[in-house]
Design a protein around this motif. Structure first.
Motif, PDB file in Angstrom:
ATOM      1  N   ARG A   1     -14.521   4.704   6.977  1.00 27.55           N
ATOM      2  CA  ARG A   1     -15.472   4.103   6.176  1.00 27.55           C
ATOM      3  C   ARG A   1     -15.941   4.971   4.950  1.00 27.55           C
ATOM      4  NH1 ARG A   1     -13.547  -0.132   7.024  1.00 27.55           N
ATOM      5  NH2 ARG A   1     -12.124   1.182   8.401  1.00 27.55           N
ATOM      6  N   PRO A   2     -15.961   4.565   3.880  1.00 26.59           N
ATOM      7  CA  PRO A   2     -16.264   5.003   2.725  1.00 26.59           C
ATOM      8  C   PRO A   2     -18.084   5.633   2.902  1.00 26.59           C
ATOM      9  CG  PRO A   2     -16.235   2.857   2.014  1.00 26.59           C
ATOM     10  CD  PRO A   2     -15.468   2.973   3.311  1.00 26.59           C
ATOM     11  N   TRP A   3     -18.660   4.831   3.578  1.00 28.92           N
ATOM     12  CA  TRP A   3     -19.980   5.148   3.657  1.00 28.92           C
ATOM     13  C   TRP A   3     -20.352   6.225   4.840  1.00 28.92           C
ATOM     14  CZ3 TRP A   3     -21.112   3.465   8.506  1.00 28.92           C
ATOM     15  CH2 TRP A   3     -20.596   2.229   9.027  1.00 28.92           C
ATOM     16  N   PHE A   4     -19.368   6.508   5.743  1.00 26.65           N
ATOM     17  CA  PHE A   4     -19.534   7.470   6.692  1.00 26.65           C
ATOM     18  C   PHE A   4     -19.232   8.903   6.224  1.00 26.65           C
ATOM     19  CE2 PHE A   4     -17.943   9.888  10.627  1.00 26.65           C
ATOM     20  CZ  PHE A   4     -19.154   9.533  11.321  1.00 26.65           C
ATOM     21  N   ASP A   5     -20.400   9.697   6.477  1.00 25.96           N
ATOM     22  CA  ASP A   5     -20.377  11.073   5.769  1.00 25.96           C
ATOM     23  C   ASP A   5     -20.220  12.114   6.798  1.00 25.96           C
ATOM     24  OD1 ASP A   5     -22.640  11.325   6.926  1.00 25.96           O
ATOM     25  OD2 ASP A   5     -23.918  11.991   5.421  1.00 25.96           O
ATOM     26  N   GLY A   6     -19.538  11.801   7.849  1.00 21.90           N
ATOM     27  CA  GLY A   6     -19.421  12.900   8.974  1.00 21.90           C
ATOM     28  C   GLY A   6     -20.664  12.981   9.930  1.00 21.90           C
ATOM     29  N   ARG A   7     -21.812  12.769   9.837  1.00 24.53           N
ATOM     30  CA  ARG A   7     -22.960  12.779  10.677  1.00 24.53           C
ATOM     31  C   ARG A   7     -23.182  11.626  11.405  1.00 24.53           C
ATOM     32  NH1 ARG A   7     -27.293  14.225   6.271  1.00 24.53           N
ATOM     33  NH2 ARG A   7     -26.032  12.755   5.052  1.00 24.53           N
ATOM     34  N   LEU A   8     -23.064  11.948  12.822  1.00 25.90           N
ATOM     35  CA  LEU A   8     -23.332  10.907  13.695  1.00 25.90           C
ATOM     36  C   LEU A   8     -24.302  11.075  14.764  1.00 25.90           C
ATOM     37  CD1 LEU A   8     -22.200   7.960  14.978  1.00 25.90           C
ATOM     38  CD2 LEU A   8     -20.529   9.473  16.214  1.00 25.90           C
ATOM     39  N   GLY A   9     -25.088   9.964  15.142  1.00 23.91           N
ATOM     40  CA  GLY A   9     -26.199  10.252  16.021  1.00 23.91           C
ATOM     41  C   GLY A   9     -25.930   8.881  17.043  1.00 23.91           C
ATOM     42  N   LEU A  10     -26.428   9.302  18.120  1.00 23.75           N
ATOM     43  CA  LEU A  10     -26.495   8.015  19.187  1.00 23.75           C
ATOM     44  C   LEU A  10     -27.927   7.745  19.810  1.00 23.75           C
ATOM     45  CD1 LEU A  10     -23.462   9.056  21.467  1.00 23.75           C
ATOM     46  CD2 LEU A  10     -23.225   7.470  19.597  1.00 23.75           C
ATOM     47  N   VAL A  11     -28.215   6.369  19.829  1.00 25.53           N
ATOM     48  CA  VAL A  11     -29.621   6.003  20.213  1.00 25.53           C
ATOM     49  C   VAL A  11     -29.453   4.953  20.956  1.00 25.53           C
ATOM     50  CG1 VAL A  11     -30.298   4.943  18.015  1.00 25.53           C
ATOM     51  CG2 VAL A  11     -31.931   5.765  19.353  1.00 25.53           C
ATOM     52  N   GLY A  12     -30.315   4.458  22.052  1.00 24.16           N
ATOM     53  CA  GLY A  12     -30.495   3.326  22.657  1.00 24.16           C
ATOM     54  C   GLY A  12     -30.596   3.492  24.335  1.00 24.16           C
ATOM     55  N   PRO A  13     -30.954   2.387  24.811  1.00 25.08           N
ATOM     56  CA  PRO A  13     -31.820   2.242  26.185  1.00 25.08           C
ATOM     57  C   PRO A  13     -30.624   1.894  27.268  1.00 25.08           C
ATOM     58  CG  PRO A  13     -32.473   0.514  25.001  1.00 25.08           C
ATOM     59  CD  PRO A  13     -31.460   1.128  24.005  1.00 25.08           C
ATOM     60  N   SER A  14     -30.980   2.167  28.477  1.00 23.59           N
ATOM     61  CA  SER A  14     -30.260   1.745  29.755  1.00 23.59           C
ATOM     62  C   SER A  14     -28.708   1.629  29.708  1.00 23.59           C
ATOM     63  CB  SER A  14     -30.899   0.214  29.856  1.00 23.59           C
ATOM     64  OG  SER A  14     -30.620  -0.252  30.891  1.00 23.59           O
TER      65      SER A  14
ATOM     66  N   MET B   1     -34.650   5.616  28.666  1.00 23.92           N
ATOM     67  CA  MET B   1     -34.409   4.795  29.786  1.00 23.92           C
ATOM     68  C   MET B   1     -33.203   5.126  30.310  1.00 23.92           C
ATOM     69  SD  MET B   1     -36.983   3.967  28.008  1.00 23.92           S
ATOM     70  CE  MET B   1     -36.393   2.814  27.032  1.00 23.92           C
ATOM     71  N   PRO B   2     -32.329   6.083  30.399  1.00 21.47           N
ATOM     72  CA  PRO B   2     -31.120   6.194  30.477  1.00 21.47           C
ATOM     73  C   PRO B   2     -30.499   6.246  32.069  1.00 21.47           C
ATOM     74  CG  PRO B   2     -31.799   8.524  30.153  1.00 21.47           C
ATOM     75  CD  PRO B   2     -33.066   7.611  29.937  1.00 21.47           C
ATOM     76  N   LEU B   3     -29.604   5.576  32.081  1.00 20.25           N
ATOM     77  CA  LEU B   3     -28.795   5.861  33.448  1.00 20.25           C
ATOM     78  C   LEU B   3     -27.450   6.346  33.293  1.00 20.25           C
ATOM     79  CD1 LEU B   3     -26.720   3.084  34.466  1.00 20.25           C
ATOM     80  CD2 LEU B   3     -28.598   2.055  33.267  1.00 20.25           C
ATOM     81  N   HIS B   4     -26.799   7.103  34.199  1.00 16.37           N
ATOM     82  CA  HIS B   4     -25.608   7.501  34.275  1.00 16.37           C
ATOM     83  C   HIS B   4     -24.806   7.371  35.520  1.00 16.37           C
ATOM     84  CE1 HIS B   4     -27.741  11.057  36.241  1.00 16.37           C
ATOM     85  NE2 HIS B   4     -26.907  10.923  37.202  1.00 16.37           N
TER      86      HIS B   4
END
Length: 497
Positions: A123-136, A160-163
């Motif tokens: 993607r042209p808008w992706f600059d190589g810096r990635l983060g992950l976020v979210g619950p459960s 509120m993560p599970l593995h």
């Protein structure tokens, strides 16, 4: 594309969020190919700069969700982060909300996550810096990606993560009936096809399903080892996945982790705790993806429901173990008993199983509840201490050691132990609890690991310990009646700080 009216309204009702930095636009319904040709749907939210504005690079957040991409998710993750200066790719996992393929819980998150990152690189808008976020389950999908982290991954927020899904439904050898039914009902009513998950999750004996290999490879805790990606772990004291969140934090390398635990359940965190969770998540992601980096190693916990927040230097913090002993007649004391006697008998009737009240579950009324009516039952042993003369603060894991007296036959039973805080009005509020199987010929010494907590018992309040044969329907009811004699010398150990 302008945001749908429902998303704009949902964003406006999210109180306590910081003021937007940018207007937000959305590219809906993007089709992202996976390695096997299946296409997953995603919506791309991004800061909307005026045509005359200077072009800017923004980092990207990935949210891979089995819960859909609409109401609340679009506002809380898509809009709220995009208006703070992030690209957000909100993607429906395989077989959900229009995405192709068959939904197979816990199976495809790793490969599909890596295919999604490969698509982002183009993607042209992706600059190589990635983060992950979210619950459960979103956090589970992110742990699957973090097991083989792409080089672009710079920060994670696990809410509120599970593995370990098997561990969520089968705790200390006891089937978590209510949680399994709630989770699988959601899956069966919203998503097609996951019959094996339904059978494995709702079967009361996990060993009987182990042979078909359903749960094999679904425990992702090893992904935390040596993971040099700054990770913020967020949970709640009444979160059904609290123990797993603390395990994740404990396995992450020092210097790459922080911890936040609030007075929330698994489902209330993103309602009652939305403003604080968003603020902490935003600060973490902005710091590690944009800079300057925030301090790592911070541990911030809520102490009880009303006492406030506390910054700790370590988890668990240094503590002094305080032992409390049950005595005949329902007394609870710091003084150990002088003689070996029975302090009470736990009776269990499968036709009238001991009910569950509150606690760490997905039930309609989880969390802290008044236990007064439960404690009036004759199948619940109750031991109560004297009014406290000074505050007692307990932070860490609580455990009980129950001495089971001799009996004529081997036991096949369960023991449920709960710590409560009794206020001046006599209301008994649950603090933490645990359950375990009891097997073998008595006499026995049974250790019941209770969940961690951070609680302040106030002067005038009293400590109370419950001991019973179950908590239905939170945990499956036993099929046989049993009788367990509890002996003096049993203890509940509190980590006092």
């Amino acid at each position: 594309m302008k945001l749908p009216v429902s998303t704009r309204i949902a964003r406006r009702v999210l109180r306590g969020m910081p003021a937007p930095r940018y207007a937000v636009s959305c590219e809906p319904g993007l089709r992202i190919p996976m390695a096997d040709g299946v296409e997953l749907l995603a919506d791309h939210y991004f800061p909307d700069l005026p045509d005359s504005g200077t072009p800017q690079d923004f980092p990207t957040l990935l949210v891979r969700s089995p819960y859909g991409r609409g109401f609340r998710w679009a506002a809380l993750y898509g809009v709220a982060f995009a208006e703070q200066g992030f690209h957000v790719l909100l993607q429906s996992t395989r077989g959900t909300a229009g995405s192709g393929g068959v939904f197979q819980p816990w199976r495809d998150d790793g490969p599909d996550g890596r295919s999604t990152v490969a698509w982002l690189r183009r993607r042209p808008w992706f600059d190589g810096r990635l983060g992950l976020v979210g619950p459960s389950a979103v956090a589970y999908a992110h742990w699957a990606l973090a097991a083989a982290p792409p080089p672009e991954l710079k920060a994670m927020v696990m809410q509120m993560p599970l593995h370990n899904p098997r561990g969520l439904f089968h705790r200390s050898g006891v089937f978590a009936l209510d949680d399994a039914l709630i989770a699988t009902t959601m899956v069966k009513t919203q998503l097609p096809g996951p019959r094996r998950f339904h059978g494995a999750a709702t079967h009361p004996d996990p060993d009987s399903t182990a042979g078909d290999g359903y749960w094999q490879g679904t425990d992702l805790l090893d992904a935390a080892d040596r993971l040099a990606v700054p990770t913020l772990v967020i949970s709640g004291w009444a979160d059904v996945a609290l123990d797993q969140a603390l395990q994740q934090y404990g396995r992450l390398p020092a210097g790459h982790r922080s911890l936040l635990i609030g007075p929330w359940t698994h489902t209330s965190a993103l309602r009652k705790g939305a403003a604080r969770i968003f603020a902490e998540s935003l600060a973490w992601l902005r710091g590690h993806l944009i800079g300057p980096a925030p301090p790592q190693g911070q541990i911030r916990v809520a102490v009880g429901r009303t006492t406030g927040w506390r910054d700790l230097s370590a988890w668990p913090p240094a503590a002094i173990p305080l032992s409390w002993y049950p005595h005949p007649g329902g007394a609870l004391s710091r003084e150990p008993p002088r003689t070996d006697v029975a302090v009470g008998v736990v009776r269990y009737d499968p036709d009238d199983p001991t009910p569950s009240v509150g606690g760490n579950s997905l039930a309609q009324k989880p969390g802290v509840q008044n236990n007064k009516s439960l404690e009036e039952r004759d199948d619940v042993l109750v031991f109560t201490g004297p009014p406290l003369t000074e505050p007692t603060e307990v932070i860490g894991a609580v455990a009980a050691e129950i001495l089971v007296g001799p009996g004529a036959e081997p036991l096949a039973a369960t023991l449920f132990v709960r710590l409560c805080d009794v206020d001046e009005r006599g209301h008994s509020w649950n603090v933490c609890d645990g359950i375990t199987r009891v097997t073998g010929p008595p006499p026995l010494t049974i250790t019941v690991a209770m969940s961690s907590t951070a609680h302040r018992f106030l002067p005038g309040h009293r400590l109370r310990v419950q001991i019973s044969g179950g908590a239905y329907p939170r945990f499956a009811a036993g099929r046989q009646a049993f009788r367990i004699e509890v002996r003096s010398g049993s203890t509940v150990v509190l980590p006092a700080v």
